[in-house]
Design an enzyme around this catalytic site. Sequence first.
Site, mmCIF file in Angstrom:
data_model
loop_
_atom_site.group_PDB
_atom_site.id
_atom_site.type_symbol
_atom_site.label_atom_id
_atom_site.label_comp_id
_atom_site.label_asym_id
_atom_site.label_seq_id
_atom_site.Cartn_x
_atom_site.Cartn_y
_atom_site.Cartn_z
ATOM 1 N N LYS A 147 0.751 -1.243 -0.086
ATOM 2 C CA LYS A 147 -0.082 0.081 -0.154
ATOM 3 C C LYS A 147 0.872 1.241 -0.074
ATOM 4 C CE LYS A 147 -4.622 -1.591 1.628
ATOM 5 N NZ LYS A 147 -4.244 -3.110 2.059
ATOM 6 N N GLU A 174 -9.743 6.582 3.892
ATOM 7 C CA GLU A 174 -10.498 6.050 4.608
ATOM 8 C C GLU A 174 -9.791 4.579 4.898
ATOM 9 O OE1 GLU A 174 -10.017 5.898 1.206
ATOM 10 O OE2 GLU A 174 -9.638 3.470 1.002
ATOM 11 N N SER A 200 1.544 -9.931 -0.807
ATOM 12 C CA SER A 200 1.418 -8.557 -0.838
ATOM 13 C C SER A 200 1.638 -7.978 0.570
ATOM 14 C CB SER A 200 -0.256 -8.096 -0.987
ATOM 15 O OG SER A 200 -0.996 -8.880 -0.244
HETATM 16 C C1 LIG Z 1 -5.082 -4.059 1.645
HETATM 17 C C2 LIG Z 1 -4.313 -5.031 1.624
HETATM 18 C C3 LIG Z 1 -4.685 -6.088 0.410
HETATM 19 C C4 LIG Z 1 -6.064 -5.737 -0.513
HETATM 20 O O1 LIG Z 1 -6.208 -4.668 -1.122
HETATM 21 P P1 LIG Z 1 -5.676 -4.905 -2.885
HETATM 22 O O2 LIG Z 1 -6.120 -3.438 -3.177
HETATM 23 O O3 LIG Z 1 -6.804 -5.797 -3.405
HETATM 24 O O4 LIG Z 1 -4.530 -5.198 -3.081
HETATM 25 C C5 LIG Z 1 -3.964 -7.270 0.002
HETATM 26 N N1 LIG Z 1 -2.989 -7.525 0.825
HETATM 27 C C6 LIG Z 1 -2.518 -6.857 1.993
HETATM 28 C C7 LIG Z 1 -1.390 -7.263 2.605
HETATM 29 C C8 LIG Z 1 -3.369 -5.607 2.048
HETATM 30 O O5 LIG Z 1 -2.798 -4.862 3.293
#
Ligand SMILES: *Cc1c(COP(=O)(O)O)cnc(C)c1O
Length: 395
Positions: free
Chosen positions: A89, A111, A379
């Site tokens: 993010k 948000e 992610s």
């Molecule tokens: C917020 C988040 C997501 C989901 O958000 P996307 O916009 O779909 O990428 C996925 N993995 C992690 C670690 C997150 O913090």
Amino acid sequence: MSNNVNEKGYYGAFGGAYIPEILHRNIEQLRENYLNIMEEADFQKEFRALLRDYVGRPSPLYLARRLSERYGARIYLKREDLNHTGAHKINNTVGQILLARRMGKTRIIAETGAGQHGVATATVCALMDMRCAVYMGSTDMARQSLNVRKMEMLGAEVRPVDSGNRTLKDATNEAIRDWCCNPADTHYIIGSVVGPHPYPDMVARFQSVIGEEIRAQLLEKEGRDYPDYLVACVGGGSNAAGTFYPYLDELRVQLIEVEAAGDGVDTDRTAATIRRGREGIIHGSRTLVMQNADGQIEEPYSISAGLDYPGIGPMHANLAANGRAEVLSATDNEALSAAFELTRTEGIIPALESSHALAALPLLAPRFRPDNVVVATLSGRGDKDMETYVNNYKL
Ligand SMILES: *Cc1c(COP(=O)(O)O)cnc(C)c1O
């Protein structure tokens, strides 16, 4: 056929900007300026330097040997979990705050659901000395108190939202309301590839650094700059969009997106928006939405707070509709198993969201050939999910 956005802000039938009149000027200003600003040499220089020295990029592309042996392909993990603040993010919040500064804005709003986007936003606001208000449902605040404390320590004001179910959807509504009241000095940093055009495209471009790095890293490690499979989880869809971005129209690369099925796609407790949603408008965008027969938005459910959104980025609605991406899903239990598996095979504790992407590997394994190159985007890291892991842990 292009799988990317067109000049009107649509991905096929999805996207656009369905906004109240009072936001028209803000969105217009953003739409007119975002590409020019992002393409300025000076902007790129500052953005790239921060990604390198502050975020810690490039994130490694790691060949997971034991996982590869188990599933019968060359499986790489794109390590977004190693970024500053623990997930992908931050790529987007760094980009948007630089953009906001260049547009003369002095105040940031955001948000947040689980608090990850709120922390990433509060972080860059501290870095750039900008005022910051983060809207968060009071239910989420109670569940994610550590992230609330982090945001406060970083200097952000966390504003509790008590409407609706007091979760992400309600926090987003309040943030939009704030923006309506403060159009001149405030920039709204949206945390995924959702919202009115140009947000989905802008966020996808900021996150595309993930896919660009994969291209360069694969060329170095495999002697070819593309994988056979790209796998990512989708909540709003920003880590998936960033992973897929350079490969959207490169058909030899199979794009796999994994939704959160919760208790199961066909149960009442699910967040599988693509599979269960119908066309509708949410937060300024035409996309697939979880809704009841009357068009009321239905509350999604997933063990993973970051995948718990009743909409989906319009890029992904289109990729699913035209068949470019294959949509799989993972239940809570499948995601938990994948998390425990990665921990014990590779010594990496993944975020629960990312574990949904990993849960696709056993589903895909029957199709893998030994020389196939698979990249799964990790992610985020699992620190924030330790309580859930501990409560579900079976030796
Ligand atoms: C917020 C988040 C997501 C989901 O958000 P996307 O916009 O779909 O990428 C996925 N993995 C992690 C670690 C997150 O913090």
